[in-house]
Motif scaffolding. Structure first.
Motif, PDB file in Angstrom:
ATOM      1  N   LYS A  77       0.825  -1.217   0.000  1.00 44.37           N
ATOM      2  CA  LYS A  77       0.000   0.000   0.000  1.00 44.37           C
ATOM      3  C   LYS A  77       0.859   1.267   0.000  1.00 44.37           C
ATOM      4  CE  LYS A  77      -4.118  -2.081   2.070  1.00 44.37           C
ATOM      5  NZ  LYS A  77      -3.687  -3.457   1.818  1.00 44.37           N
ATOM      6  N   PHE A  78       1.941   1.225  -0.780  1.00 42.94           N
ATOM      7  CA  PHE A  78       2.802   2.394  -0.930  1.00 42.94           C
ATOM      8  C   PHE A  78       2.168   3.383  -1.909  1.00 42.94           C
ATOM      9  CE2 PHE A  78       6.937  -0.085   0.111  1.00 42.94           C
ATOM     10  CZ  PHE A  78       6.736   0.147   1.464  1.00 42.94           C
ATOM     11  N   SER A  79       2.639   4.625  -1.862  1.00 42.87           N
ATOM     12  CA  SER A  79       2.180   5.648  -2.799  1.00 42.87           C
ATOM     13  C   SER A  79       2.803   5.383  -4.170  1.00 42.87           C
ATOM     14  CB  SER A  79       2.597   7.032  -2.305  1.00 42.87           C
ATOM     15  OG  SER A  79       4.010   7.180  -2.418  1.00 42.87           O
ATOM     16  N   PRO A  80       2.272   6.008  -5.227  1.00 38.71           N
ATOM     17  CA  PRO A  80       2.874   5.832  -6.556  1.00 38.71           C
ATOM     18  C   PRO A  80       4.351   6.214  -6.588  1.00 38.71           C
ATOM     19  CG  PRO A  80       0.706   6.819  -6.765  1.00 38.71           C
ATOM     20  CD  PRO A  80       1.008   6.779  -5.295  1.00 38.71           C
ATOM     21  N   ILE A  81       4.728   7.279  -5.869  1.00 38.36           N
ATOM     22  CA  ILE A  81       6.135   7.700  -5.849  1.00 38.36           C
ATOM     23  C   ILE A  81       7.005   6.634  -5.189  1.00 38.36           C
ATOM     24  CG2 ILE A  81       7.776   9.365  -4.854  1.00 38.36           C
ATOM     25  CD1 ILE A  81       5.570  11.490  -5.159  1.00 38.36           C
ATOM     26  N   GLN A  82       6.563   6.115  -4.052  1.00 34.72           N
ATOM     27  CA  GLN A  82       7.332   5.092  -3.354  1.00 34.72           C
ATOM     28  C   GLN A  82       7.433   3.813  -4.185  1.00 34.72           C
ATOM     29  OE1 GLN A  82       4.786   5.086   0.086  1.00 34.72           O
ATOM     30  NE2 GLN A  82       6.235   6.258   1.334  1.00 34.72           N
ATOM     31  N   THR A  83       6.319   3.414  -4.794  1.00 27.04           N
ATOM     32  CA  THR A  83       6.282   2.176  -5.581  1.00 27.04           C
ATOM     33  C   THR A  83       7.208   2.246  -6.782  1.00 27.04           C
ATOM     34  OG1 THR A  83       3.998   1.734  -4.898  1.00 27.04           O
ATOM     35  CG2 THR A  83       4.777   0.639  -6.898  1.00 27.04           C
ATOM     36  N   THR A  84       7.113   3.313  -7.531  1.00 28.47           N
ATOM     37  CA  THR A  84       7.944   3.422  -8.730  1.00 28.47           C
ATOM     38  C   THR A  84       9.408   3.653  -8.392  1.00 28.47           C
ATOM     39  OG1 THR A  84       7.229   5.749  -8.870  1.00 28.47           O
ATOM     40  CG2 THR A  84       6.111   4.163 -10.292  1.00 28.47           C
ATOM     41  N   SER A  85       9.688   4.212  -7.232  1.00 30.03           N
ATOM     42  CA  SER A  85      11.077   4.365  -6.792  1.00 30.03           C
ATOM     43  C   SER A  85      11.706   3.003  -6.543  1.00 30.03           C
ATOM     44  CB  SER A  85      11.144   5.215  -5.511  1.00 30.03           C
ATOM     45  OG  SER A  85      10.658   6.520  -5.748  1.00 30.03           O
ATOM     46  N   ILE A  86      10.939   2.089  -5.912  1.00 30.00           N
ATOM     47  CA  ILE A  86      11.431   0.721  -5.712  1.00 30.00           C
ATOM     48  C   ILE A  86      11.628   0.035  -7.063  1.00 30.00           C
ATOM     49  CG2 ILE A  86      10.891  -1.550  -4.751  1.00 30.00           C
ATOM     50  CD1 ILE A  86       9.436  -0.243  -2.498  1.00 30.00           C
ATOM     51  N   ALA A  87      10.744   0.330  -8.013  1.00 30.86           N
ATOM     52  CA  ALA A  87      10.864  -0.266  -9.348  1.00 30.86           C
ATOM     53  C   ALA A  87      12.184   0.139 -10.008  1.00 30.86           C
ATOM     54  CB  ALA A  87       9.684   0.150 -10.219  1.00 30.86           C
ATOM     55  N   LEU A  88      12.558   1.410  -9.863  1.00 31.05           N
ATOM     56  CA  LEU A  88      13.838   1.876 -10.419  1.00 31.05           C
ATOM     57  C   LEU A  88      15.007   1.141  -9.783  1.00 31.05           C
ATOM     58  CD1 LEU A  88      13.284   5.762 -10.544  1.00 31.05           C
ATOM     59  CD2 LEU A  88      13.178   4.136 -12.448  1.00 31.05           C
ATOM     60  N   ALA A  89      14.961   0.979  -8.464  1.00 29.71           N
ATOM     61  CA  ALA A  89      16.034   0.287  -7.760  1.00 29.71           C
ATOM     62  C   ALA A  89      16.110  -1.180  -8.192  1.00 29.71           C
ATOM     63  CB  ALA A  89      15.821   0.378  -6.252  1.00 29.71           C
ATOM     64  N   ALA A  90      14.932  -1.824  -8.345  1.00 32.75           N
ATOM     65  CA  ALA A  90      14.891  -3.239  -8.724  1.00 32.75           C
ATOM     66  C   ALA A  90      15.548  -3.467 -10.081  1.00 32.75           C
ATOM     67  CB  ALA A  90      13.447  -3.737  -8.746  1.00 32.75           C
ATOM     68  N   VAL A  91      15.334  -2.531 -11.010  1.00 31.99           N
ATOM     69  CA  VAL A  91      15.947  -2.639 -12.332  1.00 31.99           C
ATOM     70  C   VAL A  91      17.469  -2.594 -12.214  1.00 31.99           C
ATOM     71  CG1 VAL A  91      16.241  -1.471 -14.551  1.00 31.99           C
ATOM     72  CG2 VAL A  91      13.960  -1.727 -13.569  1.00 31.99           C
ATOM     73  N   MET A  92      17.977  -1.745 -11.316  1.00 32.23           N
ATOM     74  CA  MET A  92      19.420  -1.655 -11.121  1.00 32.23           C
ATOM     75  C   MET A  92      19.979  -2.952 -10.541  1.00 32.23           C
ATOM     76  SD  MET A  92      20.064   1.299 -12.284  1.00 32.23           S
ATOM     77  CE  MET A  92      18.623   1.113 -13.351  1.00 32.23           C
ATOM     78  N   GLY A  93      19.237  -3.557  -9.607  1.00 32.88           N
ATOM     79  CA  GLY A  93      19.719  -4.770  -8.958  1.00 32.88           C
ATOM     80  C   GLY A  93      19.552  -6.021  -9.792  1.00 32.88           C
TER      81      GLY A  93
END
Length: 353
Positions: A77-93
């Motif tokens: 239940k994260f906000s759109p900003i929090q969710t997409t920020s994790i998505a950016l990090a996941a792509v890096m990892g």
């Protein structure tokens, strides 16, 4: 004591949401390719446009890190900003984006285990920061999560990939040495994975399981899916029962985790079918291993592994992927429910009202 319990609950939430989100993401990103690419490859001589569809499904696979992170963010239940920020990090990892001579080259799904690690770090960072950044959230959250979680993910990528590759090599070597024993064990392991919070597809992709090992792993899931459908058919609707093998046996996860003894008949069925798969040299791929009967992905991979499709290959696949799982399910249900009273059919009830 309360503080310790609270930390334990938070840790459990992070791990469970990450595993469940990753599982959903894997299904969303990989199923289109698994369902369509085998058919389209065969149809390319008469349907050249199929290459465009295959390109689309292959592109979807490369988005696994971002898709999985979005699923985790929604569960948390994260906000759109929090969710997409994790998505950016996941792509890096993930490691599937690599610097090339003309920018970035992207291929494959990335390292699934390292994706999970990176997502969990980003998840924890967001919980730690909370609402502390106030008006600066939109500016700082994407940057901090990308640099810190994504940066740590790039550092752990090498060691984690090395470990998962060694694990995959070990499984394949043992399969070559003792195929039937490993077939039994892999059938059991993947049956347990499919009814746990851990993604069977994720593990299969992480260790690049293939050949007879993948075929046995897939048959273990097939055995679990049909058995669970049969065990609960008296208390569940027809659609819910069919969903156990046409969809995923993971829908029984809560019932089984609350009554761990229910895994006993599943283990027996999965071991028998996995061993038979190894004995009969049933093949599979890293893509098919974790799906079971769903979308006919496992049976199709087995047929492809037999070369030219013939009446005998169709009969063998039908027996292993349909007739025997149903037979094992019926026999084990009779023994464990009716004779031994080991469980009640109501133990497998699912209510989606």
């Amino acid at each position: 004591m309360d503080q310790t319990k609270a930390k334990h609950n938070i840790t459990k939430e992070v791990v469970m949401n990450t595993l469940n989100g990753l599982s959903i993401g894997i299904i969303v990103a990989l199923v289109p390719s698994a369902l369509l690419n085998q058919f389209l490859t065969a149809l390319l001589p008469v349907f050249p446009a199929g290459s465009t569809i295959m390109a689309m499904t292959n592109a979807a696979m490369t988005l696994l890190p971002a898709v999985s992170a979005v699923c985790v963010g929604m569960l948390a239940k994260f906000s759109p900003i929090q969710t997409t920020s994790i998505a950016l990090a996941a792509v890096m990892g993930a490691g599937n984006f690599k610097v090339g001579t003309n920018g970035f080259n992207v291929s494959g799904t990335g390292d699934v285990i390292n994706i999970a690690i990176t997502i969990m770090i980003g998840y924890a960072l967001i919980l730690l920061l909370g609402q502390r950044l106030k008006a600066y959230t939109i500016l700082l959250i994407p940057t901090l999560v990308l640099v810190i979680a994504g940066g740590i993910g790039t550092l752990t990528l090498g060691p984690v990939s090395g470990i998962t590759k060694l694990l995959g090599i070990g499984v394949m070597q043992l399969t070559n040495l003792q195929p039937i024993v490993m077939g039994v064990l892999l059938g059991i392991v993947f049956a347990l994975l499919i009814i746990s919070p851990i993604s069977s597809v994720g593990i299969a992709a992480a260790i690049s399981i293939h050949g007879v090992a993948a075929g046995s792993a897939n048959l273990g899931i097939v055995a679990a899916g049909f058995a669970l459908a049969i065990y609960g058919w008296k208390v569940n609707s027809l659609g819910t029962s069919l969903a156990h093998f046409l969809g995923s046996p993971k829908m029984q996860m809560a019932n089984i985790m609350s009554r761990p003894k229910l895994v006993v008949p599943i283990i027996i069925n999965a071991g028998i079918l996995g061993g038979l798969g190894a004995l009969l040299n049933i093949q599979g791929t890293a893509m098919s291993a974790g799906f079971g009967f769903s979308g006919l992905i496992g049976p199709i991979a087995a047929l492809n592994g037999m070369g030219a499709i013939s009446a005998s290959s169709l009969i063998l696949v039908t027996l292993l992927f349909f007739v025997l799982p149903i037979g094992l399910g019926l026999v084990s249900d009779y023994l464990f429910a009716n004779r031994l009273h080991f469980y009640k059919n109501s133990d497998f009830e699912l209510n989606y009202a």
